[in-house]
Design a protein around this motif. Structure first.
Motif, PDB file in Angstrom:
ATOM      1  N   VAL A 108       0.856  -1.197   0.000  1.00 18.74           N
ATOM      2  CA  VAL A 108       0.000   0.000   0.000  1.00 18.74           C
ATOM      3  C   VAL A 108       0.890   1.244   0.000  1.00 18.74           C
ATOM      4  O   VAL A 108       0.632   2.214  -0.693  1.00 18.74           O
ATOM      5  N   PHE A 109       2.000   1.171   0.757  1.00 19.74           N
ATOM      6  CA  PHE A 109       2.975   2.275   0.750  1.00 19.74           C
ATOM      7  C   PHE A 109       3.837   2.246  -0.521  1.00 19.74           C
ATOM      8  O   PHE A 109       4.232   3.277  -1.046  1.00 19.74           O
ATOM      9  N   LEU A 110       4.104   1.048  -0.989  1.00 22.26           N
ATOM     10  CA  LEU A 110       5.014   0.762  -2.108  1.00 22.26           C
ATOM     11  C   LEU A 110       6.476   0.732  -1.667  1.00 22.26           C
ATOM     12  O   LEU A 110       7.308   1.509  -2.143  1.00 22.26           O
ATOM     13  N   GLY A 111       6.752  -0.156  -0.731  1.00 21.69           N
ATOM     14  CA  GLY A 111       8.139  -0.382  -0.352  1.00 21.69           C
ATOM     15  C   GLY A 111       8.270  -0.922   1.053  1.00 21.69           C
ATOM     16  O   GLY A 111       7.410  -0.693   1.897  1.00 21.69           O
ATOM     17  N   CYS A 112       9.360  -1.654   1.272  1.00 21.38           N
ATOM     18  CA  CYS A 112       9.692  -2.116   2.614  1.00 21.38           C
ATOM     19  C   CYS A 112      10.465  -0.994   3.314  1.00 21.38           C
ATOM     20  O   CYS A 112      10.740   0.041   2.713  1.00 21.38           O
ATOM     21  N   PRO A 113      10.861  -1.147   4.572  1.00 13.28           N
ATOM     22  CA  PRO A 113      11.624  -0.089   5.233  1.00 13.28           C
ATOM     23  C   PRO A 113      12.920   0.265   4.503  1.00 13.28           C
ATOM     24  O   PRO A 113      13.312   1.433   4.474  1.00 13.28           O
ATOM     25  N   TRP A 114      13.579  -0.738   3.908  1.00  6.36           N
ATOM     26  CA  TRP A 114      14.817  -0.430   3.173  1.00  6.36           C
ATOM     27  C   TRP A 114      14.499   0.525   2.023  1.00  6.36           C
ATOM     28  O   TRP A 114      15.206   1.485   1.788  1.00  6.36           O
ATOM     29  N   GLY A 125       9.624  12.768  -0.901  1.00 10.08           N
ATOM     30  CA  GLY A 125       9.084  13.241   0.372  1.00 10.08           C
ATOM     31  C   GLY A 125       8.025  12.320   0.950  1.00 10.08           C
ATOM     32  O   GLY A 125       7.796  12.302   2.172  1.00 10.08           O
ATOM     33  N   ASN A 126       7.355  11.539   0.079  1.00 10.83           N
ATOM     34  CA  ASN A 126       6.323  10.625   0.587  1.00 10.83           C
ATOM     35  C   ASN A 126       6.904   9.579   1.535  1.00 10.83           C
ATOM     36  O   ASN A 126       6.184   9.018   2.359  1.00 10.83           O
ATOM     37  N   ALA A 127       8.208   9.351   1.402  1.00 15.38           N
ATOM     38  CA  ALA A 127       8.865   8.380   2.289  1.00 15.38           C
ATOM     39  C   ALA A 127       8.801   8.842   3.736  1.00 15.38           C
ATOM     40  O   ALA A 127       8.797   8.023   4.656  1.00 15.38           O
ATOM     41  N   ILE A 128       8.737  10.166   3.944  1.00 16.90           N
ATOM     42  CA  ILE A 128       8.664  10.694   5.314  1.00 16.90           C
ATOM     43  C   ILE A 128       7.399  10.174   5.988  1.00 16.90           C
ATOM     44  O   ILE A 128       7.425   9.747   7.145  1.00 16.90           O
ATOM     45  N   LEU A 129       6.279  10.195   5.228  1.00 14.95           N
ATOM     46  CA  LEU A 129       5.026   9.682   5.776  1.00 14.95           C
ATOM     47  C   LEU A 129       5.141   8.191   6.056  1.00 14.95           C
ATOM     48  O   LEU A 129       4.694   7.700   7.098  1.00 14.95           O
ATOM     49  N   GLY A 130       5.756   7.472   5.132  1.00 16.82           N
ATOM     50  CA  GLY A 130       5.935   6.031   5.307  1.00 16.82           C
ATOM     51  C   GLY A 130       6.773   5.724   6.535  1.00 16.82           C
ATOM     52  O   GLY A 130       6.431   4.867   7.349  1.00 16.82           O
ATOM     53  N   LEU A 131       7.888   6.445   6.680  1.00 21.50           N
ATOM     54  CA  LEU A 131       8.781   6.184   7.816  1.00 21.50           C
ATOM     55  C   LEU A 131       8.121   6.585   9.130  1.00 21.50           C
ATOM     56  O   LEU A 131       8.307   5.916  10.156  1.00 21.50           O
ATOM     57  N   HIS A 270       3.077   6.894  -4.657  1.00 25.90           N
ATOM     58  CA  HIS A 270       1.908   7.776  -4.762  1.00 25.90           C
ATOM     59  C   HIS A 270       1.982   8.767  -3.616  1.00 25.90           C
ATOM     60  O   HIS A 270       2.763   8.586  -2.677  1.00 25.90           O
ATOM     61  N   ASP A 271       1.179   9.828  -3.700  1.00 27.71           N
ATOM     62  CA  ASP A 271       1.293  10.857  -2.664  1.00 27.71           C
ATOM     63  C   ASP A 271       0.029  10.950  -1.810  1.00 27.71           C
ATOM     64  O   ASP A 271      -0.366  12.032  -1.381  1.00 27.71           O
ATOM     65  N   ASN A 272      -0.606   9.803  -1.561  1.00 24.38           N
ATOM     66  CA  ASN A 272      -1.728   9.774  -0.624  1.00 24.38           C
ATOM     67  C   ASN A 272      -1.139   9.605   0.785  1.00 24.38           C
ATOM     68  O   ASN A 272      -0.756   8.512   1.199  1.00 24.38           O
ATOM     69  N   HIS A 273      -1.047  10.738   1.493  1.00 24.76           N
ATOM     70  CA  HIS A 273      -0.322  10.739   2.767  1.00 24.76           C
ATOM     71  C   HIS A 273      -0.911   9.770   3.784  1.00 24.76           C
ATOM     72  O   HIS A 273      -0.196   9.090   4.509  1.00 24.76           O
ATOM     73  N   LEU A 274      -2.250   9.747   3.863  1.00 23.55           N
ATOM     74  CA  LEU A 274      -2.906   8.911   4.871  1.00 23.55           C
ATOM     75  C   LEU A 274      -2.527   7.442   4.693  1.00 23.55           C
ATOM     76  O   LEU A 274      -2.114   6.767   5.643  1.00 23.55           O
ATOM     77  N   TRP A 275      -2.629   6.951   3.450  1.00 27.25           N
ATOM     78  CA  TRP A 275      -2.394   5.512   3.249  1.00 27.25           C
ATOM     79  C   TRP A 275      -0.919   5.174   3.144  1.00 27.25           C
ATOM     80  O   TRP A 275      -0.522   4.050   3.410  1.00 27.25           O
ATOM     81  N   GLY A 279      -0.308   2.374   5.747  1.00 23.35           N
ATOM     82  CA  GLY A 279       0.260   1.156   5.158  1.00 23.35           C
ATOM     83  C   GLY A 279       1.511   0.744   5.928  1.00 23.35           C
ATOM     84  O   GLY A 279       1.681  -0.419   6.322  1.00 23.35           O
ATOM     85  N   MET A 280       2.387   1.714   6.167  1.00 22.80           N
ATOM     86  CA  MET A 280       3.626   1.393   6.876  1.00 22.80           C
ATOM     87  C   MET A 280       3.400   1.208   8.371  1.00 22.80           C
ATOM     88  O   MET A 280       4.199   0.532   9.035  1.00 22.80           O
TER      89      MET A 280
END
Lengths: 362, 71
Positions: A108-114, A125-131, A270-275, A279-280
């Motif tokens: 849903v985020f499109l990526g593992c922590p790595w 910048g979307n990685a900031i939301l994921g992290l 994608h830049d859907n901040h909520l998901w 997701g992460m």
């Protein structure tokens, strides 16, 4: 040998593992891997699921040799340093579904922590939301750990059990090398367009995978553990590894012209901040409950941990479902059923977190 | 006071969590913790040293007995 062991266990040891990944992942991108995806355990396992026909998203099908390399590199390190210890029996069915839902959250985020770290290092910048979501999920996991959550003990087992995952990886590697066709048109499937068609030369991917697997086994590199240890015991040992990874990857991306800051139109994102966040969150919680990020689980499976192997298989099966059931996101945003699947996964993790607590301990 | 903990077979970070609880409870004195992987040995040792404990390790039939001492 013991000097080497002491080095790998030291602060400089874990930093060297982070630097190794941070330097080589952007180079893999330069040599053909998808953007900000020099290494992504979730994406690469998803591509493997596709190559085997477990899903039919034809843009993400490729037997990624990096994954085989991680397990086999870890196996080699464990053999050389006499740490190959076949063990299993710590709630495997729970670990399977933790792996399953960890993959759903990651896709849903499109990526593992790595990849989240590599996306950050590529300017996404979307990685900031994921992290942030990852850290929040791990924080929830730490609450469970503090209240006595525990999946029970594993027990030593025979060598045959410990070899299953490495042998599976050897078989996949042979499939990758010889590309047999089991039916008209595949499997083995291989993307001709999209991220699945983007890859570095097989031998280079494999060698980097082996190197990362070896180093990560020696240093216990773990992205989830890095954040968890800071929250749980204020220990920054593992964290210095992921810090080194990001620092090295930023420099490499700047050198290779791969640093593109912004939120919109980032590659395979994608830049859907909520998901991105939720997701992460799901992935982080699932990793914390299972005791390791996806990379770490592969490394553990290489040193004979059958429970970690079950988690990894759960992730691969989860990837199949994520694409077959429209759970995975695309550049346009979350898949139709992605949000529902994330909520289902969060509920599952909360039930496991609450249900697997030991009230009194000796 | 000496406390003995068997953390064999427990996956990360359980051995560290148990060691931390024992250290917090013991304050000073000796804590003995039994682990079965080198990873757990390293993790528990790191925690103990950062908490001001002296760590000695004894290998016993593939397991590790970690003796954490604080004067």
């Amino acid at each position: 040998m013991s000097n080497l062991t002491a080095f790998f266990a030291s602060r400089w040891g874990i930093i060297s593992a982070g630097l190794f990944i941070g330097v080589l992942a952007p180079i893999l991108q330069h040599l053909g891997n998808p953007p900000n995806m020099g290494i992504c355990v979730a994406c690469m396992e998803r591509d493997i699921a596709g190559a085997l026909g477990l899903h039919r998203a034809d843009v993400v099908q490729y037997l990624r040799p990096e994954i085989m390399g991680f397990v086999l590199g870890s196996l080699i390190a464990a053999m050389v340093f006499r740490e190959f210890k076949p063990r299993t029996g710590s709630a495997p069915i729970i670990r399977f579904f933790l792996g399953f839902f960890a993959m759903v959250g990651a896709l849903v985020f499109l990526g593992c922590p790595w990849r989240a770290l590599l996306r950050l290092a590529g300017g996404d910048g979307n990685a900031i939301l994921g992290l942030a979501g990852l850290a929040f999920g791990i924080w929830v996991g730490v609450l469970f750990l503090r209240s006595g959550y525990n999946l029970g003990r594993s027990a030593p087992t025979k060598a045959a059990a410990g070899w299953i995952m490495p042998v599976l990886m050897i078989v996949l590697l042979l499939f990758a090398l010889f590309e047999p066709q089991f039916a008209q048109g595949g499997p083995i499937f291989k993307s001709t367009k999209g991220p699945g068609a983007a890859h570095a030369p097989l031998i280079i991917s494999l060698l980097v995978g082996l190197g990362v697997g070896f180093l990560a086994q020696r240093t216990r590199f773990c992205t989830m553990g890095a954040i968890r240890d800071v929250i749980l015991i204020k220990d920054f040992h593992l964290f210095s590894g992921i810090f080194a990874l990001v620092a090295a990857a930023v420099i490499m991306n700047l050198i290779l012209g791969q640093f593109k800051p912004g939120f919109a139109n980032q590659p395979i994102a994608h830049d859907n901040h909520l998901w991105n966040f939720l997701g992460m969150t799901l992935s982080g919680l699932a990793f914390a409950l299972a005791g390791g990020c996806p990379g770490r689980q592969l490394i553990l499976s290489g040193e004979g941990d059958g429970d970690a192997a079950v988690f990894a298989i759960g992730m691969i099966v989860g990837a199949g479902f994520a694409h077959n059931f429209t759970l995975a996101s695309s550049a346009k945003g979350p898949g139709a059923f992605g949000p529902a699947a994330v909520i289902t996964g969060l509920i599952f993790c909360l039930i496991i977190g609450l249900g697997m607590r030991e009230r009194s301990r000796t | 006071m000496s406390e003995k903990i068997d953390a064999r077979g427990l996956s990360c970070p359980q051995p560290v969590v148990l060691a931390k609880q024992a250290i917090d409870k013991a304050g000073k004195g000796t804590v003995e913790i039994l682990v079965d992987t080198v990873t757990s040995k390293e993790n528990v040792s790191r925690l103990a040293r950062s908490s001001g404990y002296r760590v000695s390790v004894e290998e016993k039939e593939g397991d590790f007995v970690l003796k954490l001492e604080k004067a």
